[in-house]
Design a protein around this motif. Structure first.
Motif, PDB file in Angstrom:
ATOM      1  N   CYS A   1       0.875  -0.759   2.684  1.00  0.00           N
ATOM      2  CA  CYS A   1       0.964  -0.246   1.309  1.00  0.00           C
ATOM      3  C   CYS A   1       1.375  -1.381   0.371  1.00  0.00           C
ATOM      4  CB  CYS A   1       1.976   0.885   1.241  1.00  0.00           C
ATOM      5  SG  CYS A   1       2.242   1.543  -0.422  1.00  0.00           S
TER       6      CYS A   1
ATOM      7  N   ASN B   1       5.251   0.892   6.775  1.00  0.00           N
ATOM      8  CA  ASN B   1       4.557   1.019   5.486  1.00  0.00           C
ATOM      9  C   ASN B   1       3.054   1.236   5.650  1.00  0.00           C
ATOM     10  OD1 ASN B   1       3.856  -1.502   6.418  1.00  0.00           O
ATOM     11  ND2 ASN B   1       4.069  -2.524   4.442  1.00  0.00           N
TER      12      ASN B   1
ATOM     13  N   LYS C   1      -0.330   3.208   5.517  1.00  0.00           N
ATOM     14  CA  LYS C   1      -0.818   4.305   4.671  1.00  0.00           C
ATOM     15  C   LYS C   1      -1.505   5.340   5.567  1.00  0.00           C
ATOM     16  CE  LYS C   1      -2.831   2.790   0.867  1.00  0.00           C
ATOM     17  NZ  LYS C   1      -3.708   1.977  -0.012  1.00  0.00           N
TER      18      LYS C   1
ATOM     19  N   SER D   1      -4.670   7.034  -0.832  1.00  0.00           N
ATOM     20  CA  SER D   1      -3.896   6.952   0.404  1.00  0.00           C
ATOM     21  C   SER D   1      -2.520   6.377   0.094  1.00  0.00           C
ATOM     22  CB  SER D   1      -4.618   6.070   1.428  1.00  0.00           C
ATOM     23  OG  SER D   1      -4.892   4.796   0.886  1.00  0.00           O
ATOM     24  N   ILE D   2      -1.497   6.938   0.736  1.00  0.00           N
ATOM     25  CA  ILE D   2      -0.130   6.497   0.506  1.00  0.00           C
ATOM     26  C   ILE D   2       0.581   6.324   1.832  1.00  0.00           C
ATOM     27  CG2 ILE D   2      -0.004   7.644  -1.738  1.00  0.00           C
ATOM     28  CD1 ILE D   2       1.600   9.872  -0.403  1.00  0.00           C
ATOM     29  N   CYS D   3       1.731   5.642   1.787  1.00  0.00           N
ATOM     30  CA  CYS D   3       2.548   5.426   2.984  1.00  0.00           C
ATOM     31  C   CYS D   3       3.730   6.393   2.951  1.00  0.00           C
ATOM     32  CB  CYS D   3       3.016   3.975   3.055  1.00  0.00           C
ATOM     33  SG  CYS D   3       4.398   3.581   1.957  1.00  0.00           S
TER      34      CYS D   3
ATOM     35  N   CYS E   1       6.055   6.434  -0.029  1.00  0.00           N
ATOM     36  CA  CYS E   1       5.545   6.960  -1.305  1.00  0.00           C
ATOM     37  C   CYS E   1       5.701   8.469  -1.422  1.00  0.00           C
ATOM     38  CB  CYS E   1       4.065   6.609  -1.465  1.00  0.00           C
ATOM     39  SG  CYS E   1       3.682   4.842  -1.439  1.00  0.00           S
TER      40      CYS E   1
END
Length: 237
Positions: free
Chosen positions: A24, A33, A35, A45-47, A50
């Motif tokens: 990320c 981290n 994603k 897309s996020i980790c 987030c």
């Protein structure tokens, strides 16, 4: 009008185009981290770091299996009809592949083939991934509305691990890579937890492992002197 008929939701396009399991950029120096979540409302897309800024959004966890992205069938069924998509049982949960996969080999005796990518399937499935079903429906029926399901809330499961600072535990809900199943799609493939293996020497009383007690300097010196010293003669018979 033709373009409108071929329209599909932005979150569905994000599942097909977003890259998962990459670092990320917002938490570049943080641990854990990767994603592995898709925010359906932000279409990105996020980790796990987030998640705090997306808690009120619909979140879908993406998992990893045989080097490809999969999602739990139970979660995906809340968004779209997944009937006909071949599923696999992993960690007691059924999952389906998101994207097309290259055909590595032909399975002899298999007469069922994916309608979009000609990949060999088991009965009674028609699609090897969600992308293949969506592509087939858009090509034949030109409309996805009959397959979409209203879903206003979608949260991560209770087993999802959100890392904190100085937290070294592994992500419990991420699946490990494994060899592609050759048999039934319902065969269990369990993830392997991290373990400190203890390796014992064939000769000598000492154990080499992180969890074993360290040998003192005096014992080590004594042991070395026994090896390097003059061997004692065996008694004459």
């Amino acid at each position: 009008q033709h373009q409108q008929a071929m329209w599909k939701p932005a979150w569905l396009e994000a599942l097909s185009t977003e890259k998962f399991f990459v670092a990320c950029s917002f938490h570049e120096h943080a641990k854990k981290n990767e994603k592995n979540i898709c925010c359906l409302d932000c279409c990105t897309s996020i980790c796990p770091h987030c998640v705090s800024t997306h808690r009120v959004h619909r979140l879908l966890q993406v998992r990893r299996y045989v080097y490809h992205d999969v999602v739990r069938l139970e979660d995906l069924e809340k968004l779209i009809d997944c009937s006909g998509v071949q599923s696999y049982t992993i960690n007691s949960s059924k999952v389906v592949f998101l994207k097309k996969r290259p055909q590595n080999r032909q399975f002899k005796g298999s007469g069922n083939i994916c309608t979009s990518c000609d990949r060999s399937l088991q009965e009674p499935y028609f699609y090897c991934s969600l992308d293949c079903k969506v592509e087939y429906i858009l090509r034949k029926k030109k409309d996805l509305s009959a397959y979409l399901r209203p879903c206003k809330t979608l949260q991560l499961g209770p087993d999802f691990f959100i890392p904190h600072d100085a937290d070294d535990e592994t992500t419990q809900s991420t699946l490990v890579d494994a060899d592609e199943p050759m048999g039934s799609s319902d065969s269990d493939n369990l993830s392997i937890p991290y373990t400190n293996f203890v390796r014992k020497k064939r000769s000598g009383p000492y154990i080499c492992a992180r969890s074993a007690n360290r040998v003192s300097d005096d014992d080590m010196a004594t042991n070395m002197s026994r090896r390097k010293g003059v061997p004692q003669r065996s008694p004459l018979c």
